[in-house]
Scaffold this active site. Structure first.
Site, PDB file in Angstrom:
ATOM      1  N   GLU A 164       9.537   0.080  11.267  1.00  0.00           N
ATOM      2  CA  GLU A 164       8.522  -0.984  11.340  1.00  0.00           C
ATOM      3  C   GLU A 164       9.054  -2.242  10.649  1.00  0.00           C
ATOM      4  O   GLU A 164       9.854  -2.180   9.719  1.00  0.00           O
ATOM      5  CB  GLU A 164       7.199  -0.515  10.714  1.00  0.00           C
ATOM      6  CG  GLU A 164       7.286  -0.117   9.256  1.00  0.00           C
ATOM      7  CD  GLU A 164       6.989  -1.271   8.310  1.00  0.00           C
ATOM      8  OE1 GLU A 164       6.557  -2.335   8.784  1.00  0.00           O
ATOM      9  OE2 GLU A 164       7.196  -1.102   7.112  1.00  0.00           O
ATOM     10  N   GLY A 168     -13.116   0.510  14.918  1.00  0.00           N
ATOM     11  CA  GLY A 168     -12.402   1.070  13.781  1.00  0.00           C
ATOM     12  C   GLY A 168     -10.971   0.560  13.694  1.00  0.00           C
ATOM     13  O   GLY A 168     -10.568  -0.366  14.407  1.00  0.00           O
ATOM     14  N   HIS A 190      19.339   1.464  -1.169  1.00  0.00           N
ATOM     15  CA  HIS A 190      17.885   1.598  -1.031  1.00  0.00           C
ATOM     16  C   HIS A 190      17.268   0.263  -0.625  1.00  0.00           C
ATOM     17  O   HIS A 190      16.412   0.222   0.268  1.00  0.00           O
ATOM     18  CB  HIS A 190      17.282   2.088  -2.346  1.00  0.00           C
ATOM     19  CG  HIS A 190      15.793   2.206  -2.311  1.00  0.00           C
ATOM     20  ND1 HIS A 190      15.139   3.254  -1.707  1.00  0.00           N
ATOM     21  CD2 HIS A 190      14.814   1.375  -2.778  1.00  0.00           C
ATOM     22  CE1 HIS A 190      13.832   3.087  -1.825  1.00  0.00           C
ATOM     23  NE2 HIS A 190      13.607   1.954  -2.465  1.00  0.00           N
ATOM     24  N   GLN A 192       7.048  -8.412   3.844  1.00  0.00           N
ATOM     25  CA  GLN A 192       6.547  -8.167   2.489  1.00  0.00           C
ATOM     26  C   GLN A 192       7.650  -8.343   1.457  1.00  0.00           C
ATOM     27  O   GLN A 192       7.418  -8.854   0.353  1.00  0.00           O
ATOM     28  CB  GLN A 192       5.956  -6.755   2.417  1.00  0.00           C
ATOM     29  CG  GLN A 192       4.701  -6.596   3.259  1.00  0.00           C
ATOM     30  CD  GLN A 192       4.286  -5.136   3.435  1.00  0.00           C
ATOM     31  OE1 GLN A 192       5.129  -4.232   3.430  1.00  0.00           O
ATOM     32  NE2 GLN A 192       2.993  -4.907   3.597  1.00  0.00           N
ATOM     33  N   CYS A 219       0.826  -1.212   0.000  1.00  0.00           N
ATOM     34  CA  CYS A 219       0.000   0.000   0.000  1.00  0.00           C
ATOM     35  C   CYS A 219       0.859   1.260   0.000  1.00  0.00           C
ATOM     36  O   CYS A 219       0.399   2.332  -0.397  1.00  0.00           O
ATOM     37  CB  CYS A 219      -0.936  -0.001   1.210  1.00  0.00           C
ATOM     38  SG  CYS A 219      -0.083  -0.084   2.797  1.00  0.00           S
ATOM     39  N   GLY A 270     -15.570   0.723  20.372  1.00  0.00           N
ATOM     40  CA  GLY A 270     -15.348   1.081  18.979  1.00  0.00           C
ATOM     41  C   GLY A 270     -14.877  -0.149  18.218  1.00  0.00           C
ATOM     42  O   GLY A 270     -14.525  -1.169  18.824  1.00  0.00           O
TER      43      GLY A 270
END
Length: 420
Positions: A113, A190, A98, A119, A50, A188
Site C-alpha cells: 500500500e 459503513g 527497515h 505518512q 494507526c 450502506g
C-alpha cells in the site's frame, strides 16, 4: 553514529497496546524537541500511525534509554511496552533496511500500500520543520523516498487491488471503459462502502447515490462526493438509474429483490447492471445472478480476486526486497565515503594554498625579468618540495615511532608494491 529504530507495529502488538503510544499531531513537535534532548541523540524523527509508532534516531546510546523515553512520554512502564515482544529494536544496517521497507509498503498491513509513504513524508516534514534532523536522516529519508518510487515503477508491488473495496471497483472497470458516463448506487454507509465511494470518485464516477437506514449517515457520505442520499425504501425506485450497485449492510434479509431488479432491467431497456454484494448475510437476492444483463458478484468472488492479487504482490515483494538490499549497501557505501570528505577537503585546501603562493612567486620573478626557463624550473621544483614536505615529514616521524600501519596505508594510497 548509527541509525536506531525503536517501535511497535501491527505485526508485533495488538491495537490495545498500539493506541497507547500514538503521538497526536499537535503533540508531535514538542515530542521531537524533547526526544532530541536525550543525551547522545543527534537526530530524530517520529512516525505515528494507526498501525505503527516508531522512533528513528541517529545515536550511540543504549536502546533501553529510548524505550524508557517512549514509555515515559506516554506515562507507561517500559515493561508494559515490551510485554510479549511488542517492541522491536533495530540498529545500523537492519534499521536502514527497515526504513526502506516501510517506505515501500513492504512492512504494511496491506502489502504494497502507498499510504505509508505519504505518512512517512509528513513525519519527515514535521521533523525537518523542528530542526531535529541532520545529515544522516536527511540523506536516509531522501534515499527512502527515491527507493520507494523506484520499487513502484520497476515492480508490480502496487499494481493489483488487495482490498475488497478496491477489488469491487477493479471488477467494475472490466465492464465499463470509464466511469465518467455512469451512476453508482451504494447501499450502506459503513467503512467498506466509504472506501468503495472513494475508489469510484478517484476513477471519475459521474454520479453517486447513497442509500442507508440512517439518513444522516447517508447524507454525510454522499455530500463528501457531491452525491445524493435516499432511504432504503426508495431503493427499487432508483435501481433503474444505477449502472453499478454495491451493497454492504447488516440487514438479516435481502434488501434488493429479484422483482425490483427485473423491473429495473426492463426500465433500462436491457442496459447492463454491475452488482456487488459484500454483505454477509447477503443484501442482494442470489436469484438475480440468473438474470440476463445483470452481473452479480459476491464477497467470495471478491476474496478470490484479492487472494490472487496478493500472490502477485508477494512475488513482486521478492523483487523489491532484492532492490532494497542493493540500495542499502549502496547507501552505506556512500556514507563511508562521506567520512573522507573533510580530510580530502583539507588536503585540497592546503594544496591550493601552496600552489597560489608558489605561482605568485613565479609571477614576481617573471616581472623582475628573470629567464622564463629558470622560473619554470623554480616553479616545478618548489611546488613539488612544498607539496611533499609535510607528508614526507609525517612519514619519517611515523617510521621513527614504528607506526607501520601508516606506512602501509601510504603505500596503498600511492598504489606502490609493498615488496619494493
Amino acid at each position: 553514529m548509527p541509525l536506531v529504530v525503536i517501535g511497535i507495529n501491527h505485526r508485533t502488538a495488538p491495537v490495545e497496546i498500539r493506541e497507547k503510544v500514538v503521538f497526536a499531531g499537535e503533540e508531535l513537535p514538542e515530542a521531537l524537541q524533547e526526544l532530541t534532548t536525550v543525551p547522545g541523540v543527534r537526530e530524530s524523527l517520529i512516525v505515528s500511525t494507526c498501525n505503527r509508532t516508531e522512533l528513528y534516531c541517529v545515536t550511540d546510546v543504549d536502546t533501553s534509554i529510548l524505550v524508557n523515553w517512549l514509555a515515559g512520554w506516554h506515562e507507561l512502564s517500559a515493561l508494559h511496552l515490551e510485554t510479549g515482544g511488542a517492541l522491536y529494536r533495530l540498529r545500523g544496517t537492519a534499521a536502514l533496511q527497515h526504513l526502506f521497507s516501510v517506505a515501500c509498503g513492504l512492512d504494511s498491513l496491506v502489502l504494497g500500500e502507498s499510504q505509508i509513504l505519504g505518512q512517512l513524508k509528513d513525519a519527515y516534514r514535521t521533523a525537518l520543520s523542528q530542526g531535529v534532523t541532520g545529515p544522516y536522516l536527511n540523506r536516509a529519508m531522501q534515499t527512502a523516498f527515491a527507493v520507494a518510487k523506484r520499487v513502484r515503477t520497476q515492480t508490480r508491488i502496487g499494481a493489483n487491488a488487495v482490498s475488497v473495496a478496491s477489488a469491487a471497483v477493479s471488477l467494475a472497470r472490466t465492464m465499463f471503459e470509464r466511469f465518467s458516463d455512469h451512476t453508482a448506487l451504494l447501499v450502506g454507509a459503513g467503512e467498506t462502502i466509504t472506501l468503495v465511494a472513494r475508489h469510484l470518485h478517484a476513477n471519475g464516477l459521474r454520479r453517486l447515490i447513497v442509500a442507508n437506514r440512517s439518513q444522516e449517515r447517508a447524507q454525510s457520505l454522499a455530500a463528501e462526493f457531491n452525491g445524493s442520499a435516499i432511504d432504503l425504501d426508495a431503493l427499487a425506485a432508483h435501481l433503474p438509474e444505477a449502472d453499478i450497485v454495491v451493497s454492504s449492510t447488516a440487514s438479516p434479509t435481502p434488501l434488493i429483490t429479484l422483482e425490483a431488479v427485473k423491473a429495473a432491467v426492463r426500465a433500462r431497456r436491457r442496459k447492463p447492471i454491475f452488482m456487488v454484494d459484500i454483505a454477509v448475510p447477503r443484501d442482494i437476492d442470489s436469484a438475480i445472478a440468473e438474470l440476463q444483463d445483470v452481473y452479480l458478484f459476491t464477497i467470495d468472488d471478491l476474496q478470490n480476486v484479492v487472494n490472487e492479487n496478493l500472490e502477485s504482490r508477494r512475488a513482486a515483494a521478492k523483487d523489491a526486497s532484492q532492490m532494497l538490499a542493493a540500495e542499502t549497501a549502496q547507501f552505506e557505501l556512500q556514507l563511508k565515503t562521506l567520512h573522507a570528505v573533510p580530510a580530502i577537503r583539507q588536503l585540497r585546501d592546503e594544496a591550493d594554498m601552496i600552489r597560489d603562493q608558489t605561482a605568485a612567486q613565479a609571477r614576481r620573478m617573471l616581472a623582475a625579468g628573470r629567464d622564463p626557463r629558470e622560473v619554470l624550473e623554480f616553479l616545478g621544483a618548489t611546488l613539488t618540495n612544498r607539496l611533499l614536505h609535510g607528508p614526507i615529514q609525517r612519514l619519517r616521524d611515523a617510521a621513527e615511532r614504528g607506526e607501520e600501519h601508516l606506512l602501509e596505508t601510504t603505500r596503498a594510497l600511492l598504489a606502490a608494491d609493498p615488496s619494493e
